[in-house]
Design a protein around this motif. Structure first.
Motif, PDB file in Angstrom:
ATOM      1  N   GLY A  64       0.765  -1.153   0.069  1.00 26.51           N
ATOM      2  CA  GLY A  64      -0.022  -0.085  -0.028  1.00 26.51           C
ATOM      3  C   GLY A  64       0.795   1.302   0.201  1.00 26.51           C
ATOM      4  N   GLY A  65       2.097   1.089  -0.013  1.00 24.35           N
ATOM      5  CA  GLY A  65       3.091   2.350   0.184  1.00 24.35           C
ATOM      6  C   GLY A  65       4.120   2.339   1.142  1.00 24.35           C
ATOM      7  N   ALA A  66       4.547   3.503   1.662  1.00 23.43           N
ATOM      8  CA  ALA A  66       5.216   3.666   2.567  1.00 23.43           C
ATOM      9  C   ALA A  66       4.778   3.349   4.056  1.00 23.43           C
ATOM     10  CB  ALA A  66       5.835   5.336   2.697  1.00 23.43           C
ATOM     11  N   ARG A  67       5.456   3.202   4.990  1.00 25.00           N
ATOM     12  CA  ARG A  67       4.814   3.169   6.270  1.00 25.00           C
ATOM     13  C   ARG A  67       5.092   4.109   7.265  1.00 25.00           C
ATOM     14  NH1 ARG A  67       7.183  -2.507   9.110  1.00 25.00           N
ATOM     15  NH2 ARG A  67       6.071  -3.112   7.383  1.00 25.00           N
ATOM     16  N   MET A  68       3.790   4.487   7.459  1.00 32.41           N
ATOM     17  CA  MET A  68       3.770   5.909   8.045  1.00 32.41           C
ATOM     18  C   MET A  68       4.189   6.245   9.443  1.00 32.41           C
ATOM     19  SD  MET A  68      -0.434   6.038   9.418  1.00 32.41           S
ATOM     20  CE  MET A  68       0.030   7.162  10.599  1.00 32.41           C
ATOM     21  N   GLN A  69       4.347   4.755  10.001  1.00 35.60           N
ATOM     22  CA  GLN A  69       4.792   4.925  11.608  1.00 35.60           C
ATOM     23  C   GLN A  69       6.321   5.209  11.554  1.00 35.60           C
ATOM     24  OE1 GLN A  69       2.942   2.661  10.266  1.00 35.60           O
ATOM     25  NE2 GLN A  69       1.028   2.385  11.725  1.00 35.60           N
TER      26      GLN A  69
ATOM     27  N   GLY B   2      -5.391  -8.193 -13.954  1.00 42.04           N
ATOM     28  CA  GLY B   2      -6.368  -7.662 -12.871  1.00 42.04           C
ATOM     29  C   GLY B   2      -5.632  -6.866 -11.924  1.00 42.04           C
ATOM     30  N   ALA B   3      -4.277  -7.137 -11.716  1.00 45.23           N
ATOM     31  CA  ALA B   3      -3.457  -6.291 -10.786  1.00 45.23           C
ATOM     32  C   ALA B   3      -3.613  -4.812 -10.907  1.00 45.23           C
ATOM     33  CB  ALA B   3      -2.255  -6.900 -10.442  1.00 45.23           C
ATOM     34  N   ARG B   4      -3.596  -4.159  -9.804  1.00 45.24           N
ATOM     35  CA  ARG B   4      -3.361  -2.438  -9.743  1.00 45.24           C
ATOM     36  C   ARG B   4      -2.134  -2.196  -9.379  1.00 45.24           C
ATOM     37  NH1 ARG B   4      -8.124  -1.919  -5.976  1.00 45.24           N
ATOM     38  NH2 ARG B   4      -7.251  -3.705  -4.996  1.00 45.24           N
ATOM     39  N   MET B   5      -1.612  -1.085 -10.034  1.00 46.69           N
ATOM     40  CA  MET B   5      -0.353  -0.462  -9.539  1.00 46.69           C
ATOM     41  C   MET B   5      -0.644   1.074  -9.927  1.00 46.69           C
ATOM     42  SD  MET B   5       3.583  -0.882 -10.737  1.00 46.69           S
ATOM     43  CE  MET B   5       3.375  -0.562 -12.574  1.00 46.69           C
ATOM     44  N   GLY B   6      -0.026   1.813  -8.794  1.00 47.23           N
ATOM     45  CA  GLY B   6       0.237   3.165  -9.168  1.00 47.23           C
ATOM     46  C   GLY B   6       0.783   3.881  -7.774  1.00 47.23           C
ATOM     47  N   PHE B   7       0.912   5.216  -8.104  1.00 47.91           N
ATOM     48  CA  PHE B   7       1.488   5.888  -7.016  1.00 47.91           C
ATOM     49  C   PHE B   7       0.465   6.325  -5.951  1.00 47.91           C
ATOM     50  CE2 PHE B   7       3.207   9.941  -4.655  1.00 47.91           C
ATOM     51  CZ  PHE B   7       4.174   9.144  -4.008  1.00 47.91           C
ATOM     52  N   ALA B   8      -0.678   6.889  -6.066  1.00 50.90           N
ATOM     53  CA  ALA B   8      -2.032   7.084  -5.295  1.00 50.90           C
ATOM     54  C   ALA B   8      -3.044   6.632  -5.810  1.00 50.90           C
ATOM     55  CB  ALA B   8      -2.005   8.715  -5.312  1.00 50.90           C
ATOM     56  N   GLY B   9      -3.966   6.192  -5.127  1.00 51.12           N
ATOM     57  CA  GLY B   9      -5.135   5.586  -5.395  1.00 51.12           C
ATOM     58  C   GLY B   9      -6.147   6.570  -6.227  1.00 51.12           C
TER      59      GLY B   9
END
Length: 267
Positions: free
Chosen positions: A155-160, A214-221
């Motif tokens: 889902g991206g970078a780890r906010m913590q 069907g896989a999805r890829m992108g920077f933001a949703g």
């Protein structure tokens, strides 16, 4: 996504699985035989890192890579719960130390180093430990001069881990640049979903980029993008088929053909 419908049983697999796309019920053993792909609509269910390695690698060829230990909670971060609690819960639920599993192995008899991500572990988020493991896999690939296979789900970078998480993009990009300079093949297998810092770094820096149907890829949703630009996005935006049409990936490969396809590139 698939939903499990099972009665109390001693079997290790569920009796029935419901496809989240077409809602068809699939017998559990049949679902396992089809590699967790719906026989009705072809939807590819998410796999754990362990399942992924079992499907791709030759039996008995795997040996685990270990990276140097990283700080457990570098920022002493807490939101509604302390970060260490979330890590402990993810480790207990998945049986993994982190969101990626890195191993040496072979595919159709050909050596490879594999880094397989697991979305169950805090959304496959990219933190310091994940960055260290990906970098260690790249170094092993460079040292042994064998190809590197990256299987992404994030889902991206780890906010913590704040800015330290973002730094892993540069760290992993540098590791892949060293492989490129040495002329060592890097393969990327994009699985659903692959977003954020992972999509913006090592997932798309490979020599060959494969993606499951069907896989999805992108920077933001898509929702964030629509809210930002104030316009509707094209149908199928960020899906494998859209990405192939626009030159972002090299090929869409059904799960049943992945071993053969990857083995071909490893020759």
């Amino acid at each position: 996504m698939f939903e499990i419908e099972s009665r109390p049983t001693t079997l290790k697999r569920p009796d029935w699985v419901r496809c989240g796309q077409c809602t068809e019920l699939v017998y559990g053993k049949r679902f396992a035989r089809t590699l967790h792909v719906c026989p009705g609509c072809g939807d590819h269910a998410r796999l754990t890192a362990r399942h992924r390695l079992e499907q791709l690698l030759d039996p008995g060829s795997e040996s685990v890579l270990e990276a140097a230990r990283t700080l457990h909670d570098p920022l002493r971060f807490a939101d509604s719960r302390p970060y260490p609690e979330r890590l402990d819960e993810a480790r207990a639920a998945t049986g993994m130390d982190e969101a990626v599993l890195c191993v040496r192995g072979t595919v159709l008899g050909r050596p490879v180093v594999v880094a397989a991500m697991d979305f169950r572990f805090l959304g496959g988020s990219l933190g310091c430990a994940v960055g260290a493991l990906i970098t260690e896999a790249a170094r092993e690939s460079l040292h042994e001069r064998v190809p590197l296979l990256l299987v992404t789900a994030s889902g991206g970078a780890r906010m913590q881990e704040g800015a330290l998480s973002l730094m892993q993009m540069a760290k992993t990009a540098q590791a892949l640049a060293e492989l490129d300079e040495a002329g060592i093949l890097v393969l990327s297998l994009i699985t659903d979903p692959t977003y954020g810092g992972v999509a913006a770094s090592f997932a798309t820096l490979a020599d060959v980029i494969l993606i499951e149907p069907g896989a999805r890829m992108g920077f933001a949703g898509p929702r964030v993008i629509e809210q930002t630009i104030g316009e509707s996005l094209p149908a199928g935006f960020q899906t494998a088929e859209f990405l192939l049409e626009h030159g972002m990936v090299d090929a869409i490969v059904p799960r049943a053909s992945l071993r053969t396809t990857i083995g071909h590139f490893l020759r």
